[in-house]
Design a protein around this motif. Sequence first.
Motif, PDB file in Angstrom:
ATOM      1  N   GLU A 199      54.334  87.302  67.889  1.00 34.97           N
ATOM      2  CA  GLU A 199      55.396  87.888  68.729  1.00 34.97           C
ATOM      3  C   GLU A 199      55.140  89.380  68.943  1.00 34.97           C
ATOM      4  O   GLU A 199      54.996  90.135  67.979  1.00 34.97           O
ATOM      5  N   SER A 200      55.072  89.813  70.207  1.00 37.01           N
ATOM      6  CA  SER A 200      54.805  91.220  70.527  1.00 37.01           C
ATOM      7  C   SER A 200      55.904  91.865  71.350  1.00 37.01           C
ATOM      8  O   SER A 200      55.976  93.104  71.422  1.00 37.01           O
ATOM      9  N   ASN A 201      56.759  91.064  71.977  1.00 38.43           N
ATOM     10  CA  ASN A 201      57.772  91.650  72.860  1.00 38.43           C
ATOM     11  C   ASN A 201      58.777  92.516  72.109  1.00 38.43           C
ATOM     12  O   ASN A 201      59.221  93.545  72.614  1.00 38.43           O
ATOM     13  N   GLY A 202      59.148  92.099  70.900  1.00 38.53           N
ATOM     14  CA  GLY A 202      60.130  92.871  70.145  1.00 38.53           C
ATOM     15  C   GLY A 202      59.626  94.257  69.813  1.00 38.53           C
ATOM     16  O   GLY A 202      60.344  95.254  69.963  1.00 38.53           O
ATOM     17  N   SER A 203      58.389  94.336  69.361  1.00 37.91           N
ATOM     18  CA  SER A 203      57.799  95.638  69.038  1.00 37.91           C
ATOM     19  C   SER A 203      57.711  96.511  70.282  1.00 37.91           C
ATOM     20  O   SER A 203      58.073  97.695  70.256  1.00 37.91           O
TER      21      SER A 203
END
Length: 402
Positions: A199-203
């Motif tokens: 998951e990269s969107n949160g960061s």
Amino acid sequence: MLSLDQALAHYAQLKALPTQQSLALEDAHCRVLATDLTSTLDLPPMRQSAMDGYAVHASDLRHATTQPVELPVTQSIAAGDTPRPLPAGQCARIFTGAPLPDGADSVEIQENVHADATRAVFTQTVQSGRHVRQRGEEVQAGQVLLHAGQRLNAARLSIAAGAGHAQVPCRAQSRVAIIVSGSELVAPGSERGPAQIFESNGSFLAHFVRDQGARVSRLTRCPDDPAQLSACVGAALDDCDMLLISGGASVGDHDHSRAACQANAVHELFWKVAQKPGKPLSFGRGPDGQAVFVLPGNPASVYACAMLHVRIALAHLCGVTAPAPLHAKLTQPVSGDQRRTRLLRVCVAADASGQLTARPLPHQASHMTSNLASANALARIEAGQDWPAGHIVSCWLNTDLG
């Protein structure tokens, strides 16, 4: 489906929070100035030497080019010293930034003077005021240095410090809650199953929000479960001015984000924008006026929607001027989509003539993000036709210039 311009027009309804607070300079980076900031003093605050040399009366050297003039060196003045008055017929050793003694009106640079500790010989005339910084020549006490609505970067905070301010009045920080939905997502660094992705969107969204001067009130990861997602949305709305949900924006069997918003009394104002990537974007208002975005889950779609839609909406919420595009010419032909505006990741740079160019980058699909390492702007490619190299397009830089 709204046009891109119709969607962007919705965000003008968002208003900055009315409250403000006084912050120490070290705590004010990226915050928004609430009121105009004026200087507490003249800048420079006194007459200063602009060079290392000798402070003199210009009139003492009026014949120096025909007859060298020897003067006694009666004092040495460094920055921070309080000098004695300088009578005519004397000179003072002086250094850059030091206050000019009363009586002196000029500085001759040391390279033009033959001197020892007690005597100095001048062979050139000098004009009154030469190499002297006059008091208040840059800023006068009471002059506005920074304007309300400016975001406080390092340079602006330096201006505030130099003008004598230990604290600055800042607008209240907008609170942004982030929910990342998707059962296929796992946290970076954890064990990944064969059908899972990191998951990269949160960061990205968290760092992006902080870059805009807002505060992340919570960051939650949630599986594609309607009940859990609805509970996450309800909890987030209790503590935010803006809610960003990544994923679940479309109409698939596992897309539940819009329904979770509706279950929590979010009034959807639009769904679907004629743009590529990011078509399923949704925007609405929460029960207490919160701005609510449901973003498509593909990382490049999140990037495009955040850099344009969320950024402009946050500008209104934070009370800063919304970013405006600049214009650059395409370095190569680009195909336009038949019905949607393309938001193309590009690298903007100046060519040899100084004109801005926009170089489209490879890997433009909505699931691809490797080109974000080089992209510094989004280019707007209008629908309906192909555009040749040299065509002028609107580009939104990743970083504000203002």
